[in-house]
Each structure stands twice: as C-alpha cells, then as structure tokens.
Design a protein around this motif. Sequence first.
Motif, PDB file in Angstrom:
ATOM      1  N   LYS A   2     -10.120  -1.113   1.766  1.00 57.89           N
ATOM      2  CA  LYS A   2      -9.033  -1.960   2.281  1.00 57.89           C
ATOM      3  C   LYS A   2      -9.112  -3.340   1.647  1.00 57.89           C
ATOM      4  CE  LYS A   2      -8.489   0.425   6.652  1.00 57.89           C
ATOM      5  NZ  LYS A   2      -8.682   0.408   8.096  1.00 57.89           N
ATOM      6  N   ASP A 358      -0.876  -1.343  10.803  1.00 56.80           N
ATOM      7  CA  ASP A 358      -1.547  -1.516   9.497  1.00 56.80           C
ATOM      8  C   ASP A 358      -0.578  -1.089   8.404  1.00 56.80           C
ATOM      9  OD1 ASP A 358      -3.876  -2.270  10.698  1.00 56.80           O
ATOM     10  OD2 ASP A 358      -4.943  -0.381  10.355  1.00 56.80           O
ATOM     11  N   TRP A 360       0.342  -1.259   3.764  1.00 55.54           N
ATOM     12  CA  TRP A 360      -0.121  -1.514   2.396  1.00 55.54           C
ATOM     13  C   TRP A 360       1.033  -2.024   1.576  1.00 55.54           C
ATOM     14  CZ3 TRP A 360      -5.224  -0.523   1.162  1.00 55.54           C
ATOM     15  CH2 TRP A 360      -5.948   0.194   2.115  1.00 55.54           C
ATOM     16  N   PHE A 365      -4.043  -4.398   1.382  1.00 54.13           N
ATOM     17  CA  PHE A 365      -4.013  -4.001   2.789  1.00 54.13           C
ATOM     18  C   PHE A 365      -3.485  -5.160   3.651  1.00 54.13           C
ATOM     19  CE2 PHE A 365      -6.538  -3.592   6.851  1.00 54.13           C
ATOM     20  CZ  PHE A 365      -5.774  -2.541   7.352  1.00 54.13           C
ATOM     21  N   PRO A 367      -3.382  -5.933   7.522  1.00 51.43           N
ATOM     22  CA  PRO A 367      -3.784  -5.404   8.823  1.00 51.43           C
ATOM     23  C   PRO A 367      -2.720  -5.646   9.899  1.00 51.43           C
ATOM     24  CG  PRO A 367      -5.415  -6.979   7.956  1.00 51.43           C
ATOM     25  CD  PRO A 367      -4.211  -7.079   7.088  1.00 51.43           C
TER      26      PRO A 367
END
Length: 513
Positions: A2, A358, A360, A365, A367
């Motif tokens: 991540k 979460d 991408w 990443f 969160p």
Amino acid sequence: QKQLPPGPRGLPILGNVLQLSAASKLWLTFDQLKHEYGPIVYLNMAGQHIVVLNTKVAATELLERRSAIYSDRAKCVVPEHLGSLLTVPFARYGKLWQNLRRASHAVLNARVSAQYQPVQTDEAIILAHGLLYDTSVPLLLKIHRSASTIISVVYGKRSLSSLESETPDQTSLDARGLHITNDPLETLSNIAHRFTSALHPGAHIVEVLPILDYLPEVMAKWKRDARRDFQKISGIFQKYFDDAVRDEHERSSLCVSLADGKVASGLTNIQKAWVAGSITVAAVETTSNTLSYFLYAMILHPGIQEEAQKELDRVIGRSRNPTFADIPDLPYVRAIVKELLRWQPAIPLAVPHISTEDDWYEGYFIPKGTQCIPNIWSMNRDKEVYGADADKFLPERFLRKSKEETGSKFVLREEYEVEDGHCSYGFGRRVCVGRHVADNALLINICTILWALRIESKTPLVSLARDAQEKQSKDMINPIPDFQCHFHPRFPEAESLLRSLRDDVVQGRSSIS
Ligand code: HEM
C-alpha cells in the motif's frame, strides 16, 4: 504493497502539522508542493491522512467519477459544536445532507435561478449608484453590501439599512465571541467568519487530539464558546426564516419556497431555517470576494475595461441599462466573468471531500477517511491547460475572433457555452449548489458597473501588485488586496439614468415591487 502518494516528510507523531498550521494562503504552499511532488501529494496531520489533488484530471476522476465514495465532509469538533452538521456545505454525507441538498437544489437550480434575475438587476443598479455617489462608505464595504442581493433572494428583503456602518473588525471577533447586530448582512458575515476560522487547520488543538472533546465545558473554553454561539446562530436563523415566511404575502422568497412541504420534505422547521441561513452565508463572502477582484482586475487592466465597454455600447447603447436578455450577446463580458472566477477563485481549496472507502489512484493507496483537498488554485493556473500565460488575467483565452465583418469582434469559443472554463465551483456531488445564482449575480453586476462607470485606480499600480502578494490569510477565503478606486460616469446621461433607475428601485417601482 500500500504505497501512499508522494509528499514532504513530517515529524514523528505530528506529521506535517507544523508546516500546515504555520502556512498563510495554504493554496500557495500546495502549489509549491505540486511542483515538487506532482499531481497528487500526501500529507499527514498527526495521523489524519490528507491528499491534495493538484490537477483537474485527478480531481475529476476521484471527486466526480468516484463521487459515491468521495463526498463526505470532515469530522471537525469545534465547527460541529457550532452547528456545521446542519449546514449544506459541512453536513456529513448521508440522509440529512441529501435532504438539505435536495431542498437547496430545488430553490437554486438553473431554471429557478432565473426567477431571481429581476431582484439581481435591481441590486446591480443600487451597487453602481452606490459606487458613484456614496463616497463616505469604504469601497470594499460597498461591494460587500452588494451581496445583500442574496438576502433579497433568500429572505425577500433588502439589507440596505446600515450602509453607513463600518466594516466589522474581523480579527477581534473571536475575542468578543460571535457578534450579532441589527444588520442581517453584518451578522451573517460574522457567522461565516466564525465557521471559516474554526475550520483552518491548526485553529484548535482539539481537532488534532479529539480526546480533549471529553473535557467538560468548564475546562474547555472553545467548547463553551462554540455551544453558546450555536444557540445564537440557531436563534438568528430561526428568526430570519420565520419573519420571511410570515411576510410571504409581501414578497416571494426562497424561504417561502422552503416552507412549502413538497420542496423541503423530510426537514424540520429548524433544519429549513439552517438551510436558508447556510445558503446565505455560503453566498455572501464568495460573491462579494469575486466582485472585489473584478474591480481590482479592471484597474490593473484598463484596456480590458475599454474593450468590454465598447461591446456594451454596441449591444446596449447608452439610453437603457443592461438586462439579462442582453447577456447572450455579450461574449467579452461573459469571458471576463469566467476569467475572474479562474484567476481568483473565492475558495481556492474548496471544502475538503472525505473518502469513505479504501481506494487506489494511479498505483497509490488512498486510505478510507482521507481528506481530499482539490487545489483549485493550481488547477485554474495549470500551464498545461491554460498555457504559459495562465497566471495572467486574460479574458481572450475564452474567445475567438468573430468571422463576421460587422457586429461583435469576438465570440465565445463553442466549448465555453457549456463549460465553466475553471474549477472554482468545486466537484461532484458537493459542487456549489448556488453556482447559477452566483454566475447571474456576477454577470449583471459587472455589466451594469461597466455600462455606467469608468473605473480608475487611486492606488499606484506598483504597490497594488506588491500588496496583493504580501496579504496574509489563514482563512479558507482568498484575501482581497487593499485598493481604492475612482468611479466616473462614462457618458453624460449615465448619471441621470442611474439616479432615476435607483429611485425606481428604492421606491418599489421597479420589477421587484
Ligand atoms: C463566486 C461565487 C461562489 C463560489 C466561487 C463558490 C464556490 C463553492 C465551492 C468551491 C464549494 C465547495 C465545493 C466542493 O466541495 O467541491 C461550494 C459549495 C457550496 N456553495 Fe458555493 N460558491 C459561490 C457562490 C455561492 C452562492 C451564491 C450560493 C448560494 C446561493 C452558494 C452555496 C453553496 C452551498 C450551499 C455549498 C455546499 C454544497 C454541498 O456541500 O453540498 N455558493 N461553493
């Protein structure tokens, strides 16, 4: 793995807190970070993830295409004690916000906004007249007063009562607590300032250490003050709302529409009062800020002022004032409004959107719970989008030369008939719900001022640019440089026309009577 987006290193535990809370004009700090780290930048505020979105591409992908998971607002302790959960801009994403937003949309959408145009035309006359004659009133206060248009729209009455009152000293407001006066506009501005200063990163230590919120009021002054101010704000919003609804036979208003069960179904009476109040608060500072920058742009660029006035002379002439029916025939003035909003966005970092899952983006990443800040300032000045002259005020960027021999010299480039050409109203499900009313207010005020008046600087131009750069701000709102203008009637009949138009408005003989 991540991997978080790139960003400057922070201190252990505190992260980037010190860098952020010390910064004035946070958008300029973020602009520098963009050049160092790229389109998305990661920061850490003592454990709170922050992602700054520096390009329109990144903001559109996350805040618009993936808006289902990027439309929440931050949990902020002090603003919540002040009542932010009841306001449209700061309500958390959920059922209550949906109801608040639906009601606001019903009274502010593009079609309904057209109903407010007669009021806005009248207010534009009052402003142009005031600029010429009320020499005792400070310039920025006059502009600020012009935002009373929104009070006419929301509450059905104009707030001209205390043109003579001085600008409140914003810096001392916090010390005295929230200042409520007899003047609605001043009171609403004070409320706006109370919220925006509470929202600045680092304004209250409890935002970084939420456990402090468990302290009893007696040990926590910020909590005591905020709860006291919540009672004051609620009382004032309820009073304004009830008065407007009671006077419904005198004048129609947004409050009267909100009182209608169908428009604001699912909302209690006090929630409706907060919708009206928070819409007004959201409108006043933003609109008057952009109008002030209009005057500033005109004194910096007399050639642009003259070009717009040539267009107004050709389309409208000198025997009547501009109306909304003229707007489609005024491409140069429309380009000025777009350029103003691009060049000096009133809220350069919008309001942060919080992610609820979460996610991408481009391999990085993000969160759940990240504060995503659209860096509108940098998007609006992106050299890859607007070219090397992106920092300049240049309405022509939205125009092309007209091919016709006679008539207009310019036409608006086709794409800008539909597109804003800037990101200043924000993104996705939280995009500014008042943007149609705002565009209309800016268009008619700017047309009317340019039609009647020639604007000249009283301040030397060199010091103008320096002061603008040096002006400090820890607020969400783009600070206005200090400047003074001379206003002259542009042609001999302008004075008498403005005077008689203004008399008609004041005596209720105009379109809003
Ligand atoms: C030049 C004028 C204005 C500018 C630049 C402006 C800009 C913005 C921005 C950047 C946001 C946050 C968008 C986001 O989170 O992505 C916003 C939200 C909002 N604006 Fe405006 N605004 C203006 C005028 C107005 C006016 C005139 C009204 C009301 C009549 C208004 C009502 C609101 C409300 C209620 C929200 C909250 C929307 C939500 O969170 O669902 N604004 N505005």
